[in-house]
Write a protein that holds these residues in place. Structure first.
Motif, PDB file in Angstrom:
ATOM      1  N   ARG A 103      32.884  32.775  46.899  1.00 56.59           N
ATOM      2  CA  ARG A 103      34.143  32.455  47.579  1.00 56.59           C
ATOM      3  C   ARG A 103      34.834  31.221  47.021  1.00 56.59           C
ATOM      4  O   ARG A 103      36.019  31.033  47.220  1.00 56.59           O
ATOM      5  N   GLY A 104      34.097  30.381  46.321  1.00 55.39           N
ATOM      6  CA  GLY A 104      34.715  29.211  45.713  1.00 55.39           C
ATOM      7  C   GLY A 104      35.171  29.447  44.285  1.00 55.39           C
ATOM      8  O   GLY A 104      35.797  28.574  43.675  1.00 55.39           O
ATOM      9  N   HIS A 105      34.877  30.631  43.754  1.00 58.25           N
ATOM     10  CA  HIS A 105      35.265  30.954  42.373  1.00 58.25           C
ATOM     11  C   HIS A 105      36.791  31.036  42.282  1.00 58.25           C
ATOM     12  O   HIS A 105      37.460  31.524  43.202  1.00 58.25           O
ATOM     13  N   TRP A 106      37.335  30.564  41.151  1.00 57.44           N
ATOM     14  CA  TRP A 106      38.790  30.532  41.016  1.00 57.44           C
ATOM     15  C   TRP A 106      39.420  31.914  41.156  1.00 57.44           C
ATOM     16  O   TRP A 106      40.524  32.045  41.727  1.00 57.44           O
ATOM     17  N   ALA A 107      38.737  32.962  40.683  1.00 57.07           N
ATOM     18  CA  ALA A 107      39.294  34.309  40.747  1.00 57.07           C
ATOM     19  C   ALA A 107      39.349  34.818  42.185  1.00 57.07           C
ATOM     20  O   ALA A 107      40.308  35.494  42.579  1.00 57.07           O
ATOM     21  N   ALA A 108      38.329  34.486  42.969  1.00 59.96           N
ATOM     22  CA  ALA A 108      38.324  34.889  44.378  1.00 59.96           C
ATOM     23  C   ALA A 108      39.431  34.169  45.132  1.00 59.96           C
ATOM     24  O   ALA A 108      40.160  34.762  45.941  1.00 59.96           O
ATOM     25  N   ARG A 109      39.562  32.867  44.864  1.00 61.66           N
ATOM     26  CA  ARG A 109      40.632  32.108  45.510  1.00 61.66           C
ATOM     27  C   ARG A 109      42.005  32.613  45.080  1.00 61.66           C
ATOM     28  O   ARG A 109      42.934  32.690  45.895  1.00 61.66           O
ATOM     29  N   MET A 110      42.143  32.987  43.810  1.00 59.95           N
ATOM     30  CA  MET A 110      43.414  33.500  43.316  1.00 59.95           C
ATOM     31  C   MET A 110      43.813  34.777  44.057  1.00 59.95           C
ATOM     32  O   MET A 110      44.996  35.001  44.358  1.00 59.95           O
ATOM     33  N   GLY A 111      42.821  35.609  44.361  1.00 59.37           N
ATOM     34  CA  GLY A 111      43.111  36.826  45.120  1.00 59.37           C
ATOM     35  C   GLY A 111      43.741  36.513  46.466  1.00 59.37           C
ATOM     36  O   GLY A 111      44.746  37.125  46.856  1.00 59.37           O
ATOM     37  N   ARG A 129      45.470  42.597  31.966  1.00 57.19           N
ATOM     38  CA  ARG A 129      44.468  43.487  32.548  1.00 57.19           C
ATOM     39  C   ARG A 129      43.113  42.813  32.742  1.00 57.19           C
ATOM     40  O   ARG A 129      42.441  43.033  33.763  1.00 57.19           O
ATOM     41  N   THR A 130      42.712  41.972  31.796  1.00 60.63           N
ATOM     42  CA  THR A 130      41.404  41.317  31.912  1.00 60.63           C
ATOM     43  C   THR A 130      41.375  40.366  33.098  1.00 60.63           C
ATOM     44  O   THR A 130      40.420  40.384  33.904  1.00 60.63           O
ATOM     45  N   GLU A 131      42.401  39.537  33.229  1.00 57.17           N
ATOM     46  CA  GLU A 131      42.434  38.576  34.336  1.00 57.17           C
ATOM     47  C   GLU A 131      42.634  39.265  35.683  1.00 57.17           C
ATOM     48  O   GLU A 131      42.054  38.858  36.692  1.00 57.17           O
ATOM     49  N   ILE A 132      43.457  40.306  35.685  1.00 57.92           N
ATOM     50  CA  ILE A 132      43.686  41.037  36.933  1.00 57.92           C
ATOM     51  C   ILE A 132      42.393  41.681  37.414  1.00 57.92           C
ATOM     52  O   ILE A 132      42.063  41.636  38.613  1.00 57.92           O
ATOM     53  N   TRP A 133      41.650  42.281  36.499  1.00 58.59           N
ATOM     54  CA  TRP A 133      40.377  42.890  36.878  1.00 58.59           C
ATOM     55  C   TRP A 133      39.401  41.821  37.371  1.00 58.59           C
ATOM     56  O   TRP A 133      38.669  42.047  38.341  1.00 58.59           O
ATOM     57  N   LYS A 134      39.397  40.671  36.728  1.00 61.66           N
ATOM     58  CA  LYS A 134      38.524  39.577  37.145  1.00 61.66           C
ATOM     59  C   LYS A 134      38.858  39.138  38.567  1.00 61.66           C
ATOM     60  O   LYS A 134      37.963  38.922  39.391  1.00 61.66           O
ATOM     61  N   ILE A 135      40.154  39.022  38.853  1.00 61.47           N
ATOM     62  CA  ILE A 135      40.581  38.595  40.187  1.00 61.47           C
ATOM     63  C   ILE A 135      40.205  39.630  41.233  1.00 61.47           C
ATOM     64  O   ILE A 135      39.633  39.295  42.285  1.00 61.47           O
ATOM     65  N   ILE A 136      40.520  40.896  40.965  1.00 61.80           N
ATOM     66  CA  ILE A 136      40.246  41.955  41.945  1.00 61.80           C
ATOM     67  C   ILE A 136      38.745  42.106  42.192  1.00 61.80           C
ATOM     68  O   ILE A 136      38.293  42.182  43.346  1.00 61.80           O
ATOM     69  N   SER A 137      37.964  42.154  41.118  1.00 57.28           N
ATOM     70  CA  SER A 137      36.522  42.371  41.274  1.00 57.28           C
ATOM     71  C   SER A 137      35.842  41.185  41.948  1.00 57.28           C
ATOM     72  O   SER A 137      34.993  41.356  42.838  1.00 57.28           O
ATOM     73  N   THR A 138      36.217  39.970  41.550  1.00 62.46           N
ATOM     74  CA  THR A 138      35.587  38.784  42.137  1.00 62.46           C
ATOM     75  C   THR A 138      36.003  38.613  43.588  1.00 62.46           C
ATOM     76  O   THR A 138      35.175  38.283  44.451  1.00 62.46           O
ATOM     77  N   TRP A 139      37.276  38.834  43.876  1.00 62.57           N
ATOM     78  CA  TRP A 139      37.752  38.727  45.260  1.00 62.57           C
ATOM     79  C   TRP A 139      37.041  39.737  46.158  1.00 62.57           C
ATOM     80  O   TRP A 139      36.605  39.405  47.265  1.00 62.57           O
ATOM     81  N   THR A 140      36.910  40.970  45.677  1.00 60.34           N
ATOM     82  CA  THR A 140      36.245  42.013  46.465  1.00 60.34           C
ATOM     83  C   THR A 140      34.788  41.665  46.724  1.00 60.34           C
ATOM     84  O   THR A 140      34.297  41.766  47.858  1.00 60.34           O
ATOM     85  N   ARG A 141      34.097  41.224  45.694  1.00 61.89           N
ATOM     86  CA  ARG A 141      32.680  40.875  45.864  1.00 61.89           C
ATOM     87  C   ARG A 141      32.505  39.639  46.733  1.00 61.89           C
ATOM     88  O   ARG A 141      31.506  39.498  47.446  1.00 61.89           O
ATOM     89  N   SER A 142      33.499  38.737  46.709  1.00 65.35           N
ATOM     90  CA  SER A 142      33.386  37.518  47.510  1.00 65.35           C
ATOM     91  C   SER A 142      33.446  37.806  49.007  1.00 65.35           C
ATOM     92  O   SER A 142      33.023  36.975  49.819  1.00 65.35           O
ATOM     93  N   LEU A 143      33.942  38.968  49.373  1.00 60.53           N
ATOM     94  CA  LEU A 143      33.965  39.347  50.787  1.00 60.53           C
ATOM     95  C   LEU A 143      32.555  39.537  51.334  1.00 60.53           C
ATOM     96  O   LEU A 143      32.317  39.429  52.538  1.00 60.53           O
ATOM     97  N   PHE A 144      31.615  39.812  50.416  1.00 65.62           N
ATOM     98  CA  PHE A 144      30.234  40.076  50.819  1.00 65.62           C
ATOM     99  C   PHE A 144      29.250  39.048  50.268  1.00 65.62           C
ATOM    100  O   PHE A 144      28.151  38.901  50.805  1.00 65.62           O
TER     101      PHE A 144
END
Length: 276
Positions: free
Chosen positions: A81-89, A61-76
């Motif tokens: 966008r270079g963060h590993w969680a955004a790329r993982m998304g 749950r912690t990593e999934i939330w990190k991926i979803i939240s970072t990926w979503t914010r990276s859209l804006f």
């Protein structure tokens, strides 16, 4: 029709085998055949996988939330966008495309031809050998955060798509791909579990409409099997990740080969039907 006892047994099997590289769908198919039960079908198998996938959602749950939240914010926010969680998304989205496309195109085959026990036995053996080769040759050094790329994500995704055939194993196929790409065992398994989330949720939710209709099992036993698979699956994923951090996949390879030959022998001698 599936009764309450069958629901408990099949839910237990799903929970025990979903995260191991031995194919949960193959085990559900094989156990049903040997027990003399009607093939529960692809819809039932897809729906009860929602239980084991819920276990993954909670466990990571912690990593999934990190991926979803970072990926979503990276859209804006360009800087993210270079963060590993955004790329993982993005990699999970890209890696989910092969199984999504083939799942739609091959829906009829998934529900009929692919469930032939002769094919199931063969895939158990063949992919056991590939897993053994990958495990023996892998350098076990790459990590997800530093080394996962779009090409690697697509390789993982194509390997996951092979699991549309019972006997391949979703985790077995993707872990094998990861080992061949030289990822560490635990990283290959972790990405396998994360990559499965969109495909399993989409497939399970889509097949919900089949439950209780025509030959599909009733809602009650299906819900019970899903709950059982969740409880057992949570324990299984925790154990599996600890196990592979220090052990090879050899026991799973041996088990797959023995089971595959036994299934083929049983069908050949007429102990169980290949279909139905």
């Amino acid at each position: 029709m599936i009764g309450w006892l069958e629901a408990v047994v099949l839910g237990l099997i799903q929970g025990l085998t979903e995260f191991l590289p031995i194919s949960s769908s193959a085990h559900i198919r094989v156990v049903s055949a040997f027990a003399g039960w009607q093939d529960p079908g692809a819809a039932f198998t897809a729906v009860i996988q929602l239980g084991t996938e819920t276990a993954v959602l909670i466990y990571f749950r912690t990593e999934i939330w990190k991926i979803i939240s970072t990926w979503t914010r990276s859209l804006f926010v360009k800087e993210l966008r270079g963060h590993w969680a955004a790329r993982m998304g993005w990699y999970i989205i890209a890696g989910s495309l092969p199984i999504g496309i083939l799942g739609v195109l091959l829906k009829d085959q998934i529900e009929t031809v692919f469930r032939d026990l002769r094919l199931v036995g063969t895939t158990l053996i063949v992919f056991a050998c590939i897993l053994w080769l990958a495990d023996r040759t892998a350098r076990n050094k790459l990590t997800l955060e530093k080394h996962l790329s779009l090409p690697h994500a697509l390789v993982y995704g194509c390997a996951q798509a092979l699991a549309l055939i019972p006997g391949v194993s979703r985790s077995g196929g993707t872990v094998t791909a990861g080992l061949l790409l030289d990822y560490r065992r635990e990283d290959a398994a972790k990405y396998s579990f994360l990559l499965a989330i969109p495909a399993v949720l989409a497939s399970g939710l889509y097949e919900l409409r089949e439950i209780g209709e025509g030959p599909a099992p009733a809602w009650g036993p299906t819900i019970l099997a899903t709950i059982v698979s969740f409880a057992v699956g949570y324990l299984a994923v925790a154990w599996f990740l600890r196990y592979i951090s220090t052990h090879r996949f050899t026991p799973f390879v041996i088990y797959r080969i023995i089971l595959g030959f036994f299934v083929i022998l049983a069908v050949t001698l007429g102990w169980i039907p290949a279909n139905g």
